[in-house]
Design a protein around this motif. Structure first.
Motif, mmCIF file in Angstrom:
data_model
loop_
_atom_site.group_PDB
_atom_site.id
_atom_site.type_symbol
_atom_site.label_atom_id
_atom_site.label_comp_id
_atom_site.label_asym_id
_atom_site.label_seq_id
_atom_site.Cartn_x
_atom_site.Cartn_y
_atom_site.Cartn_z
ATOM 1 N N MET A 1 0.852 -1.152 0.000
ATOM 2 C CA MET A 1 0.000 0.000 0.000
ATOM 3 C C MET A 1 0.908 1.227 0.000
ATOM 4 S SD MET A 1 -2.908 1.187 2.769
ATOM 5 C CE MET A 1 -3.752 -0.342 2.637
ATOM 6 N N LEU A 2 0.572 2.182 -0.826
ATOM 7 C CA LEU A 2 1.347 3.414 -0.946
ATOM 8 C C LEU A 2 0.588 4.545 -0.271
ATOM 9 C CD1 LEU A 2 3.756 4.996 -2.237
ATOM 10 C CD2 LEU A 2 2.258 5.372 -4.201
ATOM 11 N N ASP A 3 1.224 5.142 0.725
ATOM 12 C CA ASP A 3 0.657 6.298 1.439
ATOM 13 C C ASP A 3 -0.743 6.025 1.988
ATOM 14 O OD1 ASP A 3 2.968 7.716 0.898
ATOM 15 O OD2 ASP A 3 2.153 8.580 -0.949
ATOM 16 N N ARG A 4 -1.015 4.774 2.333
ATOM 17 C CA ARG A 4 -2.318 4.361 2.887
ATOM 18 C C ARG A 4 -3.491 4.696 1.961
ATOM 19 N NH1 ARG A 4 -1.960 2.864 8.399
ATOM 20 N NH2 ARG A 4 0.076 3.387 9.246
ATOM 21 N N ARG A 5 -3.198 4.840 0.649
ATOM 22 C CA ARG A 5 -4.248 5.185 -0.310
ATOM 23 C C ARG A 5 -4.296 4.261 -1.508
ATOM 24 N NH1 ARG A 5 -3.895 11.177 -2.036
ATOM 25 N NH2 ARG A 5 -5.841 10.569 -2.992
ATOM 26 N N TYR A 6 -3.135 3.832 -1.999
ATOM 27 C CA TYR A 6 -3.070 3.079 -3.248
ATOM 28 C C TYR A 6 -2.576 1.666 -2.974
ATOM 29 C CZ TYR A 6 -3.262 7.863 -4.879
ATOM 30 O OH TYR A 6 -3.634 9.161 -5.064
ATOM 31 N N VAL A 7 -3.180 0.706 -3.649
ATOM 32 C CA VAL A 7 -2.847 -0.702 -3.445
ATOM 33 C C VAL A 7 -2.337 -1.289 -4.754
ATOM 34 C CG1 VAL A 7 -3.774 -2.958 -2.804
ATOM 35 C CG2 VAL A 7 -4.595 -0.916 -1.652
ATOM 36 N N ALA A 8 -1.351 -2.157 -4.660
ATOM 37 C CA ALA A 8 -0.841 -2.890 -5.825
ATOM 38 C C ALA A 8 -0.698 -4.359 -5.437
ATOM 39 C CB ALA A 8 0.506 -2.335 -6.267
ATOM 40 N N ARG A 9 -0.931 -5.213 -6.374
ATOM 41 C CA ARG A 9 -0.730 -6.655 -6.176
ATOM 42 C C ARG A 9 0.557 -7.056 -6.875
ATOM 43 N NH1 ARG A 9 -4.401 -9.032 -3.015
ATOM 44 N NH2 ARG A 9 -6.491 -8.182 -3.170
ATOM 45 N N THR A 10 1.209 -8.059 -6.332
ATOM 46 C CA THR A 10 2.429 -8.551 -6.960
ATOM 47 C C THR A 10 2.089 -9.468 -8.120
ATOM 48 O OG1 THR A 10 2.606 -10.445 -5.492
ATOM 49 C CG2 THR A 10 3.719 -8.428 -4.791
ATOM 50 N N ASP A 11 3.057 -9.602 -9.036
ATOM 51 C CA ASP A 11 2.900 -10.577 -10.111
ATOM 52 C C ASP A 11 3.419 -11.931 -9.614
ATOM 53 O OD1 ASP A 11 5.699 -10.489 -10.260
ATOM 54 O OD2 ASP A 11 5.719 -9.344 -12.120
ATOM 55 N N ALA A 12 3.508 -12.904 -10.486
ATOM 56 C CA ALA A 12 3.933 -14.257 -10.111
ATOM 57 C C ALA A 12 5.345 -14.298 -9.536
ATOM 58 C CB ALA A 12 3.823 -15.198 -11.306
ATOM 59 N N GLN A 13 6.187 -13.322 -9.894
ATOM 60 C CA GLN A 13 7.552 -13.269 -9.380
ATOM 61 C C GLN A 13 7.683 -12.367 -8.152
ATOM 62 O OE1 GLN A 13 7.005 -12.862 -12.859
ATOM 63 N NE2 GLN A 13 7.329 -15.055 -13.020
ATOM 64 N N GLY A 14 6.598 -11.770 -7.702
ATOM 65 C CA GLY A 14 6.637 -10.919 -6.518
ATOM 66 C C GLY A 14 6.912 -9.454 -6.797
ATOM 67 N N PHE A 15 6.908 -9.047 -8.061
ATOM 68 C CA PHE A 15 7.163 -7.655 -8.413
ATOM 69 C C PHE A 15 5.864 -6.854 -8.377
ATOM 70 C CE2 PHE A 15 10.642 -9.915 -10.539
ATOM 71 C CZ PHE A 15 11.719 -9.223 -10.016
ATOM 72 N N TYR A 16 5.972 -5.590 -8.037
ATOM 73 C CA TYR A 16 4.821 -4.691 -8.026
ATOM 74 C C TYR A 16 5.277 -3.311 -8.475
ATOM 75 C CZ TYR A 16 6.856 -2.906 -3.714
ATOM 76 O OH TYR A 16 7.710 -2.359 -2.794
ATOM 77 N N SER A 17 4.340 -2.459 -8.851
ATOM 78 C CA SER A 17 4.705 -1.091 -9.226
ATOM 79 C C SER A 17 3.515 -0.166 -9.031
ATOM 80 C CB SER A 17 5.198 -1.019 -10.672
ATOM 81 O OG SER A 17 4.145 -1.333 -11.560
ATOM 82 N N PHE A 18 3.833 1.100 -8.851
ATOM 83 C CA PHE A 18 2.846 2.178 -8.789
ATOM 84 C C PHE A 18 3.229 3.161 -9.883
ATOM 85 C CE2 PHE A 18 2.971 0.543 -4.467
ATOM 86 C CZ PHE A 18 1.627 0.420 -4.157
ATOM 87 N N ALA A 19 2.328 3.408 -10.800
ATOM 88 C CA ALA A 19 2.621 4.313 -11.923
ATOM 89 C C ALA A 19 2.366 5.760 -11.520
ATOM 90 C CB ALA A 19 1.742 3.949 -13.114
ATOM 91 N N GLN A 20 3.150 6.659 -12.065
ATOM 92 C CA GLN A 20 2.967 8.102 -11.930
ATOM 93 C C GLN A 20 2.863 8.559 -10.477
ATOM 94 O OE1 GLN A 20 -0.331 9.131 -14.430
ATOM 95 N NE2 GLN A 20 0.683 8.409 -16.268
ATOM 96 N N VAL A 21 3.861 8.229 -9.684
ATOM 97 C CA VAL A 21 3.916 8.660 -8.291
ATOM 98 C C VAL A 21 4.558 10.041 -8.234
ATOM 99 C CG1 VAL A 21 4.915 8.153 -6.031
ATOM 100 C CG2 VAL A 21 4.060 6.292 -7.470
ATOM 101 N N ALA A 22 3.949 10.941 -7.490
ATOM 102 C CA ALA A 22 4.475 12.303 -7.354
ATOM 103 C C ALA A 22 5.815 12.285 -6.627
ATOM 104 C CB ALA A 22 3.484 13.166 -6.584
ATOM 105 N N ALA A 23 6.684 13.217 -6.981
ATOM 106 C CA ALA A 23 7.969 13.344 -6.302
ATOM 107 C C ALA A 23 7.733 13.713 -4.841
ATOM 108 C CB ALA A 23 8.821 14.408 -6.985
ATOM 109 N N GLY A 24 8.638 13.245 -3.975
ATOM 110 C CA GLY A 24 8.552 13.571 -2.560
ATOM 111 C C GLY A 24 8.592 12.325 -1.698
#
Length: 67
Positions: A1-24
């Motif tokens: 969970m990113l900043d208690r707002r956004y959730v991502a699930r991992t892929d089969a290899q355990g990788f995850y990503s959040f697109a277009q995250v603001a700087a800071g």
């Protein structure tokens, strides 16, 4: 969970990503209840990170398989 707002699930290899995250500063949190059995967290469940403009940041959460 990113900043208690956004959730991502991992892929089969355990990788995850959040697109277009603001700087800071941001906080990433591993939701341990969502880990499949028999896996559990092997370290801190949350980590703070700093995202710079046009940069990619990698954050790992170690997990271990329970016996």
């Amino acid at each position: 969970m990113l900043d208690r707002r956004y959730v991502a699930r991992t892929d089969a290899q355990g990788f995850y990503s959040f697109a277009q995250v603001a700087a800071g500063p941001h906080e990433l949190e591993l939701i341990q209840d969502n880990l499949p059995l028999p896996w559990s967290s092997a370290g801190a469940a949350s980590q703070r990170t700093e995202v710079r403009v046009r940069d990619t940041v990698s954050v790992d959460f170690p997990v271990q398989k329970e016996r």
